[in-house]
Scaffold this active site. Structure first.
Site, PDB file in Angstrom:
ATOM      1  N   HIS A 220     -75.540  23.802 -39.719  1.00 10.87           N
ATOM      2  CA  HIS A 220     -76.268  22.589 -40.081  1.00 10.87           C
ATOM      3  C   HIS A 220     -76.046  22.183 -41.538  1.00 10.87           C
ATOM      4  CE1 HIS A 220     -80.109  20.066 -40.147  1.00 10.87           C
ATOM      5  NE2 HIS A 220     -79.470  19.646 -39.070  1.00 10.87           N
ATOM      6  N   LYS A 222     -74.582  20.458 -44.788  1.00 13.03           N
ATOM      7  CA  LYS A 222     -73.903  19.177 -45.034  1.00 13.03           C
ATOM      8  C   LYS A 222     -73.468  19.132 -46.500  1.00 13.03           C
ATOM      9  CE  LYS A 222     -76.430  18.495 -41.257  1.00 13.03           C
ATOM     10  NZ  LYS A 222     -77.345  17.419 -40.983  1.00 13.03           N
ATOM     11  N   ASP A 227     -62.115  17.487 -54.856  1.00 16.80           N
ATOM     12  CA  ASP A 227     -61.712  18.069 -56.139  1.00 16.80           C
ATOM     13  C   ASP A 227     -62.931  18.710 -56.810  1.00 16.80           C
ATOM     14  OD1 ASP A 227     -59.095  17.391 -55.666  1.00 16.80           O
ATOM     15  OD2 ASP A 227     -59.176  15.525 -56.816  1.00 16.80           O
TER      16      ASP A 227
END
Length: 556
Positions: A220, A222, A227
């Site tokens: 889950h 995110k 870079d």
């Protein structure tokens, strides 16, 4: 009995924190077992005792792990410096932190960052959708990879994508089929890892149908990294999250140490995940235990070691950097640093990555969140938001039993992501209404309506997925700390899924104003919950939903 009830209701994380201290494994194990037993007893209670209100007075505080104040460190953050005893601490300038406000801004920023990436693109999400906007994102990746090969001096661009196996494999057209062309065309530059929970195995894996199998546990996290720039969010890579699904997003610009940490974290989870191949099969990384065919305990031990090695090595690096910066013999002033050519501003903001992976016995986010709620003093304000209001028992006890004021923002049924869904999923918003009503009734029965307030987010044509909190110290009109990332404060976030968020602590008034504005914009689209709220037709919950909710609330 009353004292025992109050002690059980109060947080026991000081016992857990002992386990993080060297040289006390036996004591930590004993206290951990006591903690678990007290927690189970507490969870069995159908109603909390009024003695819960004494919990903050009976609960030990955090000083056991708080470092002594450092006279050379920047002032004003000492109350939160205990977090660096658990995770790496990254000092940055607030000018490198930007709070985003809309799905469109999030989407456009990601596309722009992919197009200019030269060294790495790292994306961790629950899943990648299959619509035209998601295809646009994949096309951006393909174009950037193509340019990296055609350049006069080809770059060593690497793309690493981490998704959940069950969610990413749902349907004939899915996240895997969306990414296969990239894998086939750029096999040396692209890695796609699919995390499979070790708890979905054997007969259970064979019997639970697609979509329902996602309730057992998910990847889950995110994190979107380009870079040395990082986006932390609760948003997935799907069209609604790019258009009309409200979430939270923070952009950390030119933060190489933070980017390195999250690259290493995603690599670590990727190493214990299944690797997508160009023919749409999956393989285990050589030498790794299979997540659902191999021995579960051995797999979880290996995963714990792989992830904790990343956390501990980054923490050690940052401690050395901190010592060199503030305690070295050649301590430089800002003017000296500028004269020497180092134009990076002095840090006024501190970033702490908080990881929660209960299947691997990693509970850092849970410990820090409980501590923050415990230590919030009288007069402090906590604005807490979640798209899925289903707090764990421990979090509920802390909200109801501590001194700070709480304003909790949650989704009205109409903006719940499951609203209007077919089949059993269509009843999920009603289940959340039932949970909300039970909590509201408890607030009222304890006479806490002035201190604990619920608010429902509503916006026509939108859904609500924002999660996190903002902490305002007593007497302050601006927040000095926020939590932002993937956790929802529910049972799944704490016990089943892999989660990551960051705590941002800042002394910068400009950044505090950004965070305050973010909070205000979300809460302005909400209405205060009262007894009358539950008399509305849309809040009527069918009897079967009320009966089933207690049995399934730990799965959503």
């Amino acid at each position: 009995m009353a004292a025992a009830a109050a002690a059980a209701a109060g947080p026991v994380l000081w016992r857990r924190l002992l386990g993080l201290l060297p040289g006390r494994p036996g004591l930590a194990a004993l206290l951990g077992r006591l903690s678990d037993r007290l927690g189970r007893n507490r969870d069995r209670r159908r109603r909390r005792s009024p003695w819960l209100l004494l919990a903050p007075l009976l609960s030990p505080t955090v000083p056991q792990i708080t470092s002594p104040p450092c006279c050379l460190c920047p002032e004003g953050v000492h109350r939160f410096q205990w977090i660096r005893n658990l995770v790496p601490e990254f000092g940055v300038s607030s000018s490198h932190v930007r709070v985003l406000s809309s799905p469109a801004e999030f989407f456009e920023l990601m596309k722009g960052q992919i197009k200019v990436a030269k060294r790495r693109v790292v994306m961790a999400s629950l899943y990648l959708g299959t619509g035209p906007l998601e295809q646009e994102l994949v096309d951006c990746l393909e174009s950037t990879l193509e340019k990296s090969l055609q350049a006069k001096f080809p770059s060593d661009l690497k793309v690493s994508i981490l998704l959940d196996f069950t969610r990413g494999s749902r349907g004939r057209k899915n996240s895997r089929t969306m990414l296969l062309p990239l894998l086939q065309r750029f096999p040396e530059q692209v890695r796609v890892s699919l995390f499979h929970t070790p708890n979905l195995r054997g007969l259970l894996r064979l019997l639970i149908p697609e979509r329902f199998n996602e309730t057992i546990g998910l990847q889950h996290i995110k994190v979107y990294l380009f870079d040395n720039n990082v986006i932390l969010s609760g948003a997935n890579l799907s069209d609604s999250y790019f258009t009309n699904r409200q979430d939270r997003y923070v952009f950390l610009q030119d933060c190489p140490e933070i980017a390195d940490f999250f690259t290493e974290l995603v690599d670590a989870v990727g190493d214990v995940s299944l690797q997508l191949q160009g023919d749409d099969t999956v393989q285990v990384v050589e030498g790794m235990v299979h997540p659902y065919k191999g021995d579960r305990a051995a797999y979880c031990r290996a995963a714990n070691k792989r992830v904790m090695d990343v956390i501990n090595s980054a923490r050690a690096r940052q401690q050395v950097l901190h010592a060199q910066t503030f305690h070295g013999n050649s301590l430089l002033t800002q003017e000296d640093a500028a004269a020497a050519g180092d134009r990076r501003p002095a840090p006024d903001t501190w970033i702490y990555p908080l990881i929660q992976m209960k299947p691997f016995e990693i509970q850092i986010d849970e410990i820090v969140t409980e501590t923050l709620l415990t230590e919030a003093e009288r007069g402090a304000k906590v604005y807490l938001t979640t798209g899925y209001f289903n707090l764990t028992q421990a979090y509920m006890d802390l909200v109801l039993g501590t001194r700070a004021e709480y304003q909790i923002l949650l989704a009205s049924p109409e903006v719940n992501g499951f609203f209007g869904a077919k089949g059993v999923a269509g009843a999920i918003p009603a289940a959340y209404v039932h949970i909300e009503r039970q909590f509201f009734s408890e607030v009222c029965s304890l006479g806490q309506q002035e201190r604990v307030q619920l608010q429902e987010y509503w916006r026509r044509g939108w859904t609500f997925h924002a999660k996190g909190l903002w902490l305002y110290l007593a007497g302050s009109s601006l927040p000095c700390l926020t939590l932002i990332g993937s956790p929802n404060f529910g049972y799944r976030s704490v016990h089943r899924d892999l989660e990551a968020q960051i705590a941002i602590v800042t002394e910068s008034r400009a950044l505090q104003q950004q965070l305050h504005q973010e909070q205000e914009q979300l809460y302005l689209r909400s209405g205060v919950v009262s007894s009358a709220t539950f008399e509305q037709p849309s809040r009527q919950v069918k009897l079967w939903v009320k009966m089933v909710t207690p049995l399934i609330k730990n799965f959503f």
